[in-house]
Enzyme design. Structure first.
Site, PDB file in Angstrom:
ATOM      1  N   CYS A 104       0.820  -1.228   0.000  1.00  0.00           N
ATOM      2  CA  CYS A 104       0.000   0.000   0.000  1.00  0.00           C
ATOM      3  C   CYS A 104       0.846   1.266   0.000  1.00  0.00           C
ATOM      4  O   CYS A 104       0.385   2.323  -0.418  1.00  0.00           O
ATOM      5  CB  CYS A 104      -0.941  -0.006   1.197  1.00  0.00           C
ATOM      6  SG  CYS A 104      -2.090  -1.377   1.139  1.00  0.00           S
ATOM      7  N   HIS A 142      -3.778   7.112   1.063  1.00  0.00           N
ATOM      8  CA  HIS A 142      -3.981   5.790   0.471  1.00  0.00           C
ATOM      9  C   HIS A 142      -5.385   5.330   0.850  1.00  0.00           C
ATOM     10  O   HIS A 142      -5.793   5.448   2.011  1.00  0.00           O
ATOM     11  CB  HIS A 142      -2.925   4.819   0.986  1.00  0.00           C
ATOM     12  CG  HIS A 142      -3.335   3.389   0.829  1.00  0.00           C
ATOM     13  ND1 HIS A 142      -3.703   2.864  -0.391  1.00  0.00           N
ATOM     14  CD2 HIS A 142      -3.484   2.391   1.742  1.00  0.00           C
ATOM     15  CE1 HIS A 142      -4.043   1.597  -0.218  1.00  0.00           C
ATOM     16  NE2 HIS A 142      -3.925   1.283   1.064  1.00  0.00           N
ATOM     17  N   ASN A 170     -10.027  -0.773  -2.191  1.00  0.00           N
ATOM     18  CA  ASN A 170      -8.607  -0.529  -1.907  1.00  0.00           C
ATOM     19  C   ASN A 170      -7.789  -1.142  -3.039  1.00  0.00           C
ATOM     20  O   ASN A 170      -7.765  -2.366  -3.193  1.00  0.00           O
ATOM     21  CB  ASN A 170      -8.267  -1.168  -0.549  1.00  0.00           C
ATOM     22  CG  ASN A 170      -6.800  -1.036  -0.167  1.00  0.00           C
ATOM     23  OD1 ASN A 170      -5.950  -0.802  -1.014  1.00  0.00           O
ATOM     24  ND2 ASN A 170      -6.518  -1.212   1.112  1.00  0.00           N
TER      25      ASN A 170
HETATM   26  N1  COA Z   1     -19.314  -9.436   5.756  1.00  0.00           N
HETATM   27  C1  COA Z   1     -20.013  -9.686   6.857  1.00  0.00           C
HETATM   28  N2  COA Z   1     -19.437  -9.997   8.032  1.00  0.00           N
HETATM   29  C2  COA Z   1     -18.105 -10.050   8.063  1.00  0.00           C
HETATM   30  C3  COA Z   1     -17.315  -9.800   6.942  1.00  0.00           C
HETATM   31  C4  COA Z   1     -17.955  -9.475   5.745  1.00  0.00           C
HETATM   32  N3  COA Z   1     -17.285  -9.204   4.601  1.00  0.00           N
HETATM   33  N4  COA Z   1     -16.018  -9.922   7.282  1.00  0.00           N
HETATM   34  C5  COA Z   1     -15.987 -10.243   8.579  1.00  0.00           C
HETATM   35  N5  COA Z   1     -17.261 -10.335   9.061  1.00  0.00           N
HETATM   36  C6  COA Z   1     -17.695 -10.644  10.421  1.00  0.00           C
HETATM   37  C7  COA Z   1     -16.650 -11.391  11.201  1.00  0.00           C
HETATM   38  O1  COA Z   1     -16.739 -12.771  10.944  1.00  0.00           O
HETATM   39  C8  COA Z   1     -17.043 -11.070  12.619  1.00  0.00           C
HETATM   40  O2  COA Z   1     -18.127 -11.843  12.991  1.00  0.00           O
HETATM   41  P1  COA Z   1     -18.300 -12.374  14.506  1.00  0.00           P
HETATM   42  O3  COA Z   1     -18.415 -11.146  15.350  1.00  0.00           O
HETATM   43  O4  COA Z   1     -19.537 -13.185  14.437  1.00  0.00           O
HETATM   44  O5  COA Z   1     -17.057 -13.152  14.779  1.00  0.00           O
HETATM   45  C9  COA Z   1     -17.530  -9.615  12.516  1.00  0.00           C
HETATM   46  O6  COA Z   1     -17.872  -9.414  11.127  1.00  0.00           O
HETATM   47  C10 COA Z   1     -16.499  -8.608  12.927  1.00  0.00           C
HETATM   48  O7  COA Z   1     -15.281  -8.938  12.293  1.00  0.00           O
HETATM   49  P2  COA Z   1     -13.997  -8.076  12.506  1.00  0.00           P
HETATM   50  O8  COA Z   1     -12.901  -8.651  11.688  1.00  0.00           O
HETATM   51  O9  COA Z   1     -13.757  -7.897  13.968  1.00  0.00           O
HETATM   52  O10 COA Z   1     -14.495  -6.707  11.889  1.00  0.00           O
HETATM   53  P3  COA Z   1     -13.840  -5.285  12.000  1.00  0.00           P
HETATM   54  O11 COA Z   1     -14.767  -4.385  12.671  1.00  0.00           O
HETATM   55  O12 COA Z   1     -12.435  -5.314  12.482  1.00  0.00           O
HETATM   56  O13 COA Z   1     -13.797  -4.867  10.478  1.00  0.00           O
HETATM   57  C11 COA Z   1     -12.201  -4.609   8.725  1.00  0.00           C
HETATM   58  C12 COA Z   1     -12.977  -5.589   9.591  1.00  0.00           C
HETATM   59  C13 COA Z   1     -11.246  -5.402   7.871  1.00  0.00           C
HETATM   60  C14 COA Z   1     -13.170  -3.849   7.854  1.00  0.00           C
HETATM   61  C15 COA Z   1     -11.447  -3.603   9.611  1.00  0.00           C
HETATM   62  O14 COA Z   1     -10.730  -4.280  10.628  1.00  0.00           O
HETATM   63  C16 COA Z   1     -10.510  -2.762   8.839  1.00  0.00           C
HETATM   64  O15 COA Z   1     -10.924  -1.984   8.019  1.00  0.00           O
HETATM   65  N6  COA Z   1      -9.199  -2.846   9.120  1.00  0.00           N
HETATM   66  C17 COA Z   1      -8.216  -2.110   8.379  1.00  0.00           C
HETATM   67  C18 COA Z   1      -8.024  -2.816   7.099  1.00  0.00           C
HETATM   68  C19 COA Z   1      -7.216  -2.025   6.135  1.00  0.00           C
HETATM   69  O16 COA Z   1      -7.234  -0.821   6.096  1.00  0.00           O
HETATM   70  N7  COA Z   1      -6.479  -2.745   5.318  1.00  0.00           N
HETATM   71  C20 COA Z   1      -5.695  -2.194   4.322  1.00  0.00           C
HETATM   72  C21 COA Z   1      -4.408  -1.819   4.890  1.00  0.00           C
HETATM   73  S1  COA Z   1      -3.491  -0.953   3.788  1.00  0.00           S
END
Ligand code: COA
Length: 336
Positions: A115, A263, A293
């Protein structure tokens, strides 16, 4: 000593639009979850057989950037290509661009900073131009994520976020030292390498022969892994630090920022930074809503769009900032 300026910008995204509802038909996800957590409404995915590759998308973006720069192809001195999704394991896509654009036998460098790849690439170009070694450098960020994502329920936490596309910039010599790229700032923290990683195929743990030998349907090693919440927490801290570092290095303050191009990791990260720096909606450009992204491509695509929409004008202070896998992060401070 010279400065470097962005003399041309272009981007290309594949035509195929994949909405959140489209994804919900193939995995257990939904539009509300994706929009609430990431701001993404849709992204572009290459369709197999449509001819798009990481290199070909980069070439299309580059053709636009070169045309707009007014620089003749024979005057391009060097190529820098940032991607985590190259056409081949080796050679990297830089040489394919040299071939496909019919450039002279100029050097071609491939950047592996995910990224932060475009920011790292711009920093390298800046150094070559400052020292007088090159006059015009083609910098490309391009990604074809969709082939490599786990498009099942198992991969939903990662695969809904990423999209395909490419952006490019021609970076050229600027003799006016008050203009152009003022400074670049790069960082890494490899301690967290495995928090956002694609392990296989790699010589470290799992090569193709291991995958074939195990023939394990539950093998996740060849899909990207992301510790989403950990990445989020680190991103908001590092984005803020590296923007401040860039401003301070130039005796500037947040009020001097005309346009911040973060980004496009996650709209919530951009909004956090915007609120922290008390920037207006006009001072931050986001397009993750429609492209997802696109990793190394996200900044050049967003920068091109902002410029095309007249949101960046001569004299503006433009700040680019990135954070991602590695962890790596960086910023670029530009007087447009
Ligand atoms: N659709 C529906 N539910 C989903 C899902 C999807 N696509 N992906 C995960 N879930 C569920 C999980 O299984 C979990 O369920 P549970 O509570 O029953 O276990 C719940 O949603 C929460 O998951 P979690 O991973 O804790 O979600 P989050 O709030 O952390 O959000 C991201 C996930 C990835 C969106 C978030 O962490 C994020 O944006 N992180 C930064 C990522 C980023 O910027 N990456 C690029 C870096 S350059």
């Amino acid at each position: 000593m010279y400065h470097a300026k962005i003399s041309g910008l272009g981007y290309y995204v594949p035509e195929n639009v994949v909405t959140n509802d489209d994804l919900s038909k193939i995995m257990d996800t939904n539009d509300a979850w994706i929009q609430e957590r990431t701001g993404i409404k849709e992204r572009r995915h290459v369709v197999r057989g449509d001819g798009n590759t990481t290199t070909s998308m980069g070439v299309k973006a580059a053709e636009i950037a070169i045309e707009r720069s007014g620089v003749a192809r024979e005057d391009i001195d060097f190529i820098i290509f940032a991607t985590l999704s190259p056409d081949y394991y080796f050679p990297g896509p830089g040489v394919l661009v040299q071939r496909d654009l019919g450039l002279r036998t100029v050097g071609a460098l491939d950047v592996r900073n995910q990224c932060s790849g475009f920011v790292y690439a711009v920093s390298i170009a800046d150094q070559y131009i400052k020292t007088g070694m090159y006059k015009n450098i083609l910098v490309i960020g391009s990604e074809l994520h969709s082939y490599g994502l786990d498009m099942t329920d198992r991969g939903r936490g990662v695969s809904v976020i990423f999209g395909d596309g490419a952006g490019a910039a021609v970076i050229s010599r600027e003799e006016d030292l008050t203009q152009g790229i003022l400074s670049t700032h790069l960082h890494s923290e490899g301690q967290h390498a495995e928090e956002l990683v694609l392990i296989a195929p790699g010589m470290g743990k799992r090569w193709v022969s291991d995958i074939l030998k195990d023939n394990d349907p539950n093998d996740e090693s060849y899909f990207p892994y992301m510790n989403g919440q950990f990445v989020f927490k680190n991103a908001v801290v590092r984005f803020s630090e590296v923007i401040n570092e860039g401003l301070q290095a130039n005796n500037l303050s947040v009020s001097d920022i005309s346009m911040l191009i973060p980004h496009q990791a996650n709209l919530r990260i951009s909004q956090f930074i915007q609120a922290k720096f008390k920037l207006s909606d006009e001072q931050v450009y986001n397009n993750i809503q429609k492209f997802g992204n696109t990793t190394a491509a996200s900044i050049p695509i967003a920068l091109t769009e902002a410029w095309e929409q007249g949101k960046i004008k001569k004299g503006d202070l433009v700040v680019l900032a990135a954070f991602g896998s590695g962890f790596t992060w960086g910023s670029v401070i530009i007087r447009w």
